[in-house]
Write an enzyme that holds these catalytic residues in place. Structure first.
Site, PDB file in Angstrom:
ATOM      1  N   TYR A 117       0.846  -1.200   0.000  1.00 27.72           N
ATOM      2  CA  TYR A 117       0.000   0.000   0.000  1.00 27.72           C
ATOM      3  C   TYR A 117       0.879   1.246   0.000  1.00 27.72           C
ATOM      4  CZ  TYR A 117      -3.294   3.563   1.559  1.00 27.72           C
ATOM      5  OH  TYR A 117      -4.056   4.698   1.656  1.00 27.72           O
ATOM      6  N   GLU A 141      -3.360   7.552  -4.261  1.00 28.00           N
ATOM      7  CA  GLU A 141      -3.332   6.280  -3.538  1.00 28.00           C
ATOM      8  C   GLU A 141      -3.090   5.144  -4.518  1.00 28.00           C
ATOM      9  OE1 GLU A 141      -6.010   4.574  -0.006  1.00 28.00           O
ATOM     10  OE2 GLU A 141      -7.056   4.491  -1.923  1.00 28.00           O
TER      11      GLU A 141
END
Ligand code: GDP
Ligand code: MN
Length: 429
Positions: free
Chosen positions: A141, A229
């Site tokens: 992530y 993101e």
């Protein structure tokens, strides 16, 4: 404003961030051409402004709300990495025919993607992104956002990617790394490499990963983004790093520096009433879940109005901030938007006149009731400039309206009207 994954990846690519080969398709023809070029093993991905697609569902519009109910009943199962057969908005396929079978339902105009993030109506699918399949060794992530409390960008990264970062933070907070960025210094590749090694990437991938992070930071700055993101970026079994998902949110306040972000905007993903309010140039309109339509002037008054309604047990259907208006027709336009929302059972108008004159607002309200044939109960609270005249206008007009001088009293009237309206419509059924 959000942009689509395929657009985010075009921007990534232009900034040197590695992404899988592929592109968007809006017709079967375009899809065939792409599949021949990049196949046979591909992933097809519904393009919507919402996450959780992998564990979401592509369904006909009329089934959306039932399926949404099933998904939110078990959110743990409805987000994160996909296991087993994929019937959601991210599907793997081999060969042209299988890929077409998987993406056809996504291209159907009557289809909606439903995930735990879309709400009960789901969202229409604007395009299908077709990409070369990656063989994944590990998912990570990475995100950059504005940390308002510290007044600087904040990078968040984790070796537990592919699932919701909130969930990782809850169950294993030590797996979430936070790196504040000094905006003057920026985020050069050497800092990227240090973060990559803290994430445990193999030494052969550290350089490429550090460059990727630095380049993602450039995307963040160049786009005036509020969020970049990548969940997940992956280490492939060949040892390369690759951004296989991408989400970019841009800051509307910077729109003037980017041609209004028009190149990136997709109105089909936005609330139609919010667009109508924007096009009519009527202050700001935000759609909410309740049944009391609110017309106010000023953001602070909007907050106070919503708080007071909720304190009395009511639920706002929206807030429409008309700002400082001194034209009757603007008030009529604002009320037209409210009246057209089927969720609105009662209308609450709360105006405090400063530079705006409340008598003109009152005349607009009277015109609106007559022109729009408003049938919902109407509660009006006026205060400020020319308030006596404003109250007289309402009183003399003979329109059906309840008024109160104090905000609390007016809110109580609005809540009561909304609740008795609901009871009435229940017993009608
Ligand atoms: P999201 O569910 O909307 O966040 O969509 P993502 O693009 O993040 O995809 C969800 C999940 O699908 C990823 O976390 C991966 O586990 C899986 N996935 C996506 N693309 C590929 C791929 O090319 N190959 C493989 N094996 N899995 C993929
Ligand atoms: Mn994702």
């Amino acid at each position: 404003m959000n942009i689509h994954e395929y657009q985010a990846k075009q921007i990534f690519k232009a900034h040197g961030v590695p992404v899988p080969a592929g592109g968007p398709a809006t017709s079967e023809r375009e899809a065939r051409d792409l599949l021949k070029e990049i196949g046979p093993d591909v992933v097809v991905k519904a393009q919507v402004h919402a996450g959780g697609r992998g564990k979401g569902r592509v369904v006909k519009r009329d089934r959306a709300s039932r399926v949404y109910g099933e998904l939110i009943a078990d959110p743990e199962k409805s987000e994160g990495q996909i296991v087993g057969r994929r019937r959601g908005g991210v599907r793997l396929a081999s060969g042209v025919e299988e890929a077409l079978r998987e993406l056809r339902p996504m291209m159907d105009k009557d289809s909606r993607l439903v995930s735990i993030q879309t709400g009960a109506e789901g969202v229409p699918i604007s395009a299908v992104l077709i990409e070369q399949q990656s063989s994944i060794a590990h998912e990570y992530y990475f995100s950059i956002q504005v940390d308002g409390a510290n007044g600087q960008p904040l990078i968040i990264a984790s070796a537990e990617g592919g699932q919701s970062i909130e969930e990782v933070n809850r169950t294993n907070p030590r797996a979430v790394l936070r790196v504040p960025v000094d905006p003057v210094e920026g985020f050069p590749a050497f800092r990227g490499r240090s973060l990559a090694s803290r994430l445990g990437l193999p030494s052969s991938a550290i350089r490429a990963c550090g460059d990727m992070f630095a380049n993602l930071y450039r995307v963040f700055i160049d786009m005036d983004a509020s969020l970049v993101e990548v969940n997940p970026f992956v280490l492939t079994s060949e040892g390369a790093v690759l951004a296989i998902d991408g989400k970019v949110g841009v800051d509307d306040n910077a729109a003037f520096r980017h041609g209004g972000y028009e190149d990136w905007r997709d109105r089909s993903q936005e609330n139609p009433v919010e667009i109508e309010a924007e096009e009519a140039n009527i202050g700001s309109y935000i759609k909410l879940d309740g049944n009391i339509g609110c017309v106010v002037n000023g953001a602070g008054l909007a907050m106070a109005t919503m708080d007071t309604l909720m304190l009395h047990g009511g639920e706002p259907a929206n807030f429409l901030d008309i700002g400082t208006v001194n034209r009757k027709d603007r008030v009529v336009e604002a009320l037209r938007i409210i009246v057209n929302d089927p969720d609105v059972k009662t209308i609450f108008i709360n105006i405090f006149g400063g530079l705006a004159r409340v008598d003109i607002v009152a005349e607009g309200v009277v015109d609106a009731v007559n022109e729009l044939k408003i049938t919902q109960p109407l509660v009006v609270r006026l205060n400020g400039s020319n308030v006596e005249e404003g109250r007289r206008v309402l009183h003399d007009s003979g329109i059906a309206v309840q008024t109160a001088d104090e905000l609390g009293d007016a809110a109580a009237l609005a809540v009561e009207a909304a609740q008795s309206g609901r009871r009435r419509s229940r017993s009608d059924n």
